[in-house]
Write an enzyme that holds these catalytic residues in place. Structure first.
Site, PDB file in Angstrom:
ATOM      1  CG  HIS A  95      -1.976   1.035   1.205  1.00  0.00           C
ATOM      2  ND1 HIS A  95      -3.241   0.813   1.710  1.00  0.00           N
ATOM      3  CD2 HIS A  95      -1.982   2.307   0.753  1.00  0.00           C
ATOM      4  CE1 HIS A  95      -3.967   1.907   1.566  1.00  0.00           C
ATOM      5  NE2 HIS A  95      -3.213   2.834   0.986  1.00  0.00           N
TER       6      HIS A  95
ATOM      7  CD  GLU B 282      -4.410  -3.077   0.491  1.00  0.00           C
ATOM      8  OE1 GLU B 282      -5.004  -4.123   0.773  1.00  0.00           O
ATOM      9  OE2 GLU B 282      -3.949  -2.296   1.352  1.00  0.00           O
TER      10      GLU B 282
ATOM     11  CG  HIS C 186      -7.866  -2.511   8.674  1.00  0.00           C
ATOM     12  ND1 HIS C 186      -7.032  -1.635   8.012  1.00  0.00           N
ATOM     13  CD2 HIS C 186      -7.941  -2.048   9.941  1.00  0.00           C
ATOM     14  CE1 HIS C 186      -6.646  -0.676   8.824  1.00  0.00           C
ATOM     15  NE2 HIS C 186      -7.170  -0.915  10.005  1.00  0.00           N
TER      16      HIS C 186
END
Length: 239
Positions: free
Chosen positions: A43, A70, A190
């Protein structure tokens, strides 16, 4: 079996704290795959506080499983992803100064924007996923963007799981059912961990992939990376 994609952002965070190339982001990606990970997730953020643009390009030829990038689809991010061409891009509406991702997309409000961005990625042959809160009513709007998958944002599940697993899972289960009805694939990520992953994966229908970083890397400090990845794979197994 649900695939495990290992998010290696925290390796980059540790490296950047000292400078240099220890620990090596690229070597950890290679090793994670060798230990059984079925994907590598990164990410990159605009301030490069963990994964850098150089990391993105360095990792591309080394990821032999599935490369998942991401990020918030600002133009520089979009252009980078189109150049690198990972197997999957996951769109996350995080602010530039966010410590970590903290909300899913309002796909109704951002419908036009998401349609345009997703069309670019799909034209390049890149599978798309949009980060989504556990809200069944938002799924139809997500489907209208043209995305291939949703990624369920699982922080709320992780927080409530210790006190009430069934309640923690309820909205996610209903959202997954609606996603399946709309023809969308389902990812999740997450705050999933060795403690809460099995219950989640056992009860979410059609769960294709989980992306796990912070907990996995933290647990690996005690268990070792290979043992930790193997432990996650056992929790995802269907017997």
């Amino acid at each position: 079996m649900t695939k495990l994609s290992v998010n290696i952002n925290k390796i980059a965070t540790l490296r950047n704290a000292r400078g240099g190339d220890v620990p090596s982001v690229t070597q950890v990606a290679v090793d994670a795959q060798r230990f059984g990970a079925q994907g590598i997730t990164i990410h990159p953020r605009p301030d490069e506080r963990h994964i850098t643009r150089k990391d993105v390009y360095d990792l591309k030829p080394l990821v032999e499983t599935e490369f998942n990038i991401e990020g918030n689809p600002h133009r520089p991010f979009v252009d980078m992803v189109l150049e690198v061409k990972p197997e999957q891009v996951t769109l996350v509406p995080d602010a530039d100064d966010a410590i970590t991702s903290n909300a899913g997309w309002d796909c109704r409000r951002h419908q036009t924007f998401l349609k345009e961005v997703i069309a670019e990625f799909k034209a390049a042959g890149i599978r798309t996923s949009v980060f989504l809160d556990p809200d069944p009513q938002m799924v139809a709007f997500a489907a209208e963007t043209g995305t291939d998958r949703i990624e369920l944002y699982t922080e709320a599940y992780a927080k409530q799981y210790p006190s009430n697993p069934e309640k923690a899972l309820e909205a996610y289960y209903l959202t997954a059912l609606e996603a399946t009805r709309c023809g969308l694939g389902i990812n999740a990520g997450h705050d999933l961990s060795l403690d809460n992953l099995k219950y989640f994966s056992d009860h979410i229908p059609n769960l294709l992939e989980v992306s796990i970083g912070h907990a996995l890397i933290s647990e690996a400090l005690y268990l070792g990376l290979e043992n930790t990845i193997q432990a996650y794979l056992k929790r995802l197994a269907r017997w």
